[in-house]
Design an enzyme around this catalytic site. Structure first.
Site, PDB file in Angstrom:
ATOM      1  N   PRO A   1       0.964  -1.199   0.071  1.00 18.69           N
ATOM      2  CA  PRO A   1      -0.097   0.155   0.163  1.00 18.69           C
ATOM      3  C   PRO A   1       0.987   1.246  -0.061  1.00 18.69           C
ATOM      4  O   PRO A   1       1.884   1.348   0.881  1.00 18.69           O
ATOM      5  CB  PRO A   1      -0.723   0.088   1.464  1.00 18.69           C
ATOM      6  N   CYS A   2       0.465   2.366  -0.734  1.00 19.34           N
ATOM      7  CA  CYS A   2       1.231   3.415  -1.062  1.00 19.34           C
ATOM      8  C   CYS A   2       0.499   4.759  -0.786  1.00 19.34           C
ATOM      9  O   CYS A   2       0.992   5.917  -1.109  1.00 19.34           O
ATOM     10  CB  CYS A   2       1.580   3.376  -2.481  1.00 19.34           C
ATOM     11  N   GLN A   3      -0.605   4.859   0.085  1.00 22.71           N
ATOM     12  CA  GLN A   3      -1.173   6.185   0.387  1.00 22.71           C
ATOM     13  C   GLN A   3      -0.016   7.039   0.823  1.00 22.71           C
ATOM     14  O   GLN A   3      -0.433   8.129   0.607  1.00 22.71           O
ATOM     15  CB  GLN A   3      -2.213   5.788   1.395  1.00 22.71           C
TER      16      GLN A   3
END
Length: 304
Positions: free
Chosen positions: A76-78
């Site tokens: 995940p890259c938020q």
């Protein structure tokens, strides 16, 4: 191959098409894993990769280190994303370190990691430095590249950065197949003639301050938070009084989840499980399978 942070299985779909044997998909999202199980023969495991040790992970999914030739995944890259808070200290950024800890333990022949282009920006230089130094320490030749998936036949201008690492050879990326003949949105779904609206600038578009593109062109990026694509008339003009109309009043068409999945290059028979919000998130977060196949084919050629 093991698919970490697998989501609904876009990476798995692509590598499966390239005839890789996917031993397992791992994620903590229960709906995404139900979707994964509905479409793949690979085992799906609901595990929090921020908490489990690499050794326990291998024991849990029932594989040995020497069984795993490759690890693929998109942590995940938020915290890196342009669409998020752009916070380099976001706890979710640490999942990249978890990903590489597993690689260090397993020692696969190759790994592929997908992330947003912003991970390469100067504000995230610590992340890139970590990936480079860790890969070197583990004995992997590393290369990374930001790719527009529309150049590989996906009907969507979606840029993502892919990291390739190999133990005994130099990484190579596939050559674009559709750089000069991109697939349009209306090539894959039946939509009325009109202009596609970018979900990043809907308000500006309705004010007449932002360009759109014709439905014969690739869609803008399908996002996890706004997966459905709006189309407005080709002759749209903003109100003369300067007001901003509602997109609901202006649009002539909005895709549904199944159509957005086709824009992501999922097969027509791919089944998504969960409520509307969950399905949209799964679709928007996925690696486009067609892009994954292009990467997988090149990995296979490189290994051979």
């Amino acid at each position: 191959v093991v698919d970490l942070f697998c989501g609904c299985g876009g990476f798995t779909e692509g590598f499966k098409s390239a005839e890789f044997n996917i031993l397992a998909g791992v994620d903590k999202d229960s709906d995404a894993l139900k979707t994964y199980e509905a479409n793949h023969d690979s085992d799906a495991y609901q595990l929090d990769l921020s908490e489990i040790t690499p050794r326990d992970l291998c024991e849990h999914i029932g594989v040995q280190k020497n069984e795993i030739d490759g690890i693929i995944g998109g942590p995940p890259c938020q915290g890196f994303s342009q669409a998020g808070d752009r916070n380099p200290s976001d706890p979710r950024n640490k999942l990249v370190r978890n990903y590489f800890s597993i690689i260090e333990f397993v020692e696969p022949k190759f790994f592929v990691m997908e992330n947003v282009p912003a991970i390469t920006y100067s504000r995230n230089k610590e992340a890139i430095s970590y990936i480079q130094q860790k890969s070197d320490k583990m004995g992997y030749n590393l290369s990374y590249k930001t790719i527009n998936v529309a150049d590989f036949g996906v009907p969507q201008t979606r840029k993502r950065t892919f990291f390739l690492g190999y133990k005994n050879t130099e990484p190579e990326f596939p050559n674009p197949t559709h750089e000069n003949n991109r697939v349009g949105m209306n090539d894959v779904i039946d939509v009325p003639d009109g202009q596609i609206v970018s979900s990043y600038g809907t308000t500006e578009t309705l004010k007449g301050e932002r360009n759109t593109r014709h439905t014969s062109k690739p869609s803008y990026t399908v996002r996890a938070t706004r997966c459905l694509v709006d189309i407005i008339p080709s002759d749209y003009e903003p109100p003369e009084d300067g007001s901003t109309p509602s997109i609901t009043d202006v649009r002539i068409y909005r895709t549904d989840e199944s159509e957005s999945a086709l824009i992501q290059s999922f097969p027509k028979d791919f089944e998504f499980v969960g409520n509307k919000t969950s399905k949209q998130s799964q679709i928007g977060n996925a690696v486009p399978p067609k892009m994954a196949t292009a990467i997988a084919d090149k990995v296979k050629d490189t290994l051979n």
